[in-house]
Scaffold this motif. Sequence first.
Motif, PDB file in Angstrom:
ATOM      1  N   ASP A   1      37.268  60.090  48.447  1.00 23.33           N
ATOM      2  CA  ASP A   1      36.757  59.645  49.518  1.00 23.33           C
ATOM      3  C   ASP A   1      37.829  59.608  50.783  1.00 23.33           C
ATOM      4  O   ASP A   1      37.458  59.642  51.841  1.00 23.33           O
ATOM      5  CB  ASP A   1      36.385  57.881  49.239  1.00 23.33           C
ATOM      6  CG  ASP A   1      35.500  57.648  48.228  1.00 23.33           C
ATOM      7  OD1 ASP A   1      35.387  56.668  47.748  1.00 23.33           O
ATOM      8  OD2 ASP A   1      34.594  58.502  48.255  1.00 23.33           O
ATOM      9  N   TYR A   2      39.032  59.421  50.265  1.00 21.27           N
ATOM     10  CA  TYR A   2      40.186  59.696  51.546  1.00 21.27           C
ATOM     11  C   TYR A   2      41.118  60.563  51.107  1.00 21.27           C
ATOM     12  O   TYR A   2      41.497  60.670  49.675  1.00 21.27           O
ATOM     13  CB  TYR A   2      40.770  58.112  51.269  1.00 21.27           C
ATOM     14  CG  TYR A   2      39.837  57.025  51.912  1.00 21.27           C
ATOM     15  CD1 TYR A   2      39.211  56.178  50.909  1.00 21.27           C
ATOM     16  CD2 TYR A   2      39.421  56.829  53.290  1.00 21.27           C
ATOM     17  CE1 TYR A   2      38.479  55.274  51.336  1.00 21.27           C
ATOM     18  CE2 TYR A   2      38.469  55.883  53.451  1.00 21.27           C
ATOM     19  CZ  TYR A   2      37.977  55.137  52.456  1.00 21.27           C
ATOM     20  OH  TYR A   2      36.924  54.239  52.786  1.00 21.27           O
ATOM     21  N   TRP A   3      41.588  61.334  52.216  1.00 17.05           N
ATOM     22  CA  TRP A   3      42.610  62.310  51.972  1.00 17.05           C
ATOM     23  C   TRP A   3      44.135  62.277  52.723  1.00 17.05           C
ATOM     24  O   TRP A   3      43.939  61.636  53.908  1.00 17.05           O
ATOM     25  CB  TRP A   3      41.875  63.676  52.228  1.00 17.05           C
ATOM     26  CG  TRP A   3      40.760  63.999  51.449  1.00 17.05           C
ATOM     27  CD1 TRP A   3      39.584  63.421  51.401  1.00 17.05           C
ATOM     28  CD2 TRP A   3      40.822  65.174  50.346  1.00 17.05           C
ATOM     29  NE1 TRP A   3      39.016  63.996  50.310  1.00 17.05           N
ATOM     30  CE2 TRP A   3      39.692  65.010  49.888  1.00 17.05           C
ATOM     31  CE3 TRP A   3      41.629  66.107  50.010  1.00 17.05           C
ATOM     32  CZ2 TRP A   3      39.262  65.824  48.544  1.00 17.05           C
ATOM     33  CZ3 TRP A   3      41.470  66.725  48.761  1.00 17.05           C
ATOM     34  CH2 TRP A   3      40.140  66.767  48.385  1.00 17.05           C
ATOM     35  N   GLY A   4      44.889  62.399  52.082  1.00 16.32           N
ATOM     36  CA  GLY A   4      46.215  62.370  52.928  1.00 16.32           C
ATOM     37  C   GLY A   4      46.565  63.586  53.555  1.00 16.32           C
ATOM     38  O   GLY A   4      45.551  64.658  53.582  1.00 16.32           O
ATOM     39  N   GLN A   5      47.684  63.837  54.280  1.00 16.53           N
ATOM     40  CA  GLN A   5      47.888  65.023  55.260  1.00 16.53           C
ATOM     41  C   GLN A   5      48.329  66.254  54.258  1.00 16.53           C
ATOM     42  O   GLN A   5      48.266  67.319  54.885  1.00 16.53           O
ATOM     43  CB  GLN A   5      48.777  64.773  56.031  1.00 16.53           C
ATOM     44  CG  GLN A   5      50.320  64.637  55.600  1.00 16.53           C
ATOM     45  CD  GLN A   5      50.803  63.648  54.725  1.00 16.53           C
ATOM     46  OE1 GLN A   5      49.939  62.868  54.330  1.00 16.53           O
ATOM     47  NE2 GLN A   5      52.037  63.642  54.446  1.00 16.53           N
TER      48      GLN A   5
END
Length: 114
Positions: A102-106
Motif C-alpha cells: 500500500d505504501y512505499w518509502g523512497q
Amino acid sequence: QLQASGGGLVQAGGSLRLSCTDSESTLSNMGWFRKAPGKEREFVAAIRWNSDTTIRRDSVKDRFTISRENASNTIYLQMDKLKPEDTALYYCTSGAGWPPRDYWGQGTQVTVSS
C-alpha cells in the motif's frame, strides 16, 4: 511516512543492515522490495504487524533476516553473504496486504561489488 536507511557499498560476502521506520501506522505489515537496473521489481521479505510471521524470497532465505521492533515501529533487514546480484534499490513498504504494497518509502541503494 516510511523512512528507510542503511544502504551502501559493500564487497561480495559482506553484510548490511537496512532499517525502515513507519511514522504513521503501528498495525501494518511491513516489508522490502527491490529494483535492479533492467529488471522487474521483486519482493524480498515481509513481516506481519504482530511479528508472528515472516516470508522471504527463496534466493535470500539463508542470507537475509527480517525483524521488527514494535516500540519504534521499525523493521530491519539484516543482509549477510551479499552477492553482486543483490545490487538494487531497496524499497520499504507497509500496508494491510501480504506482502504489503500500500505504501512505499523512497528507497535505499545497495551496491555489492565483486
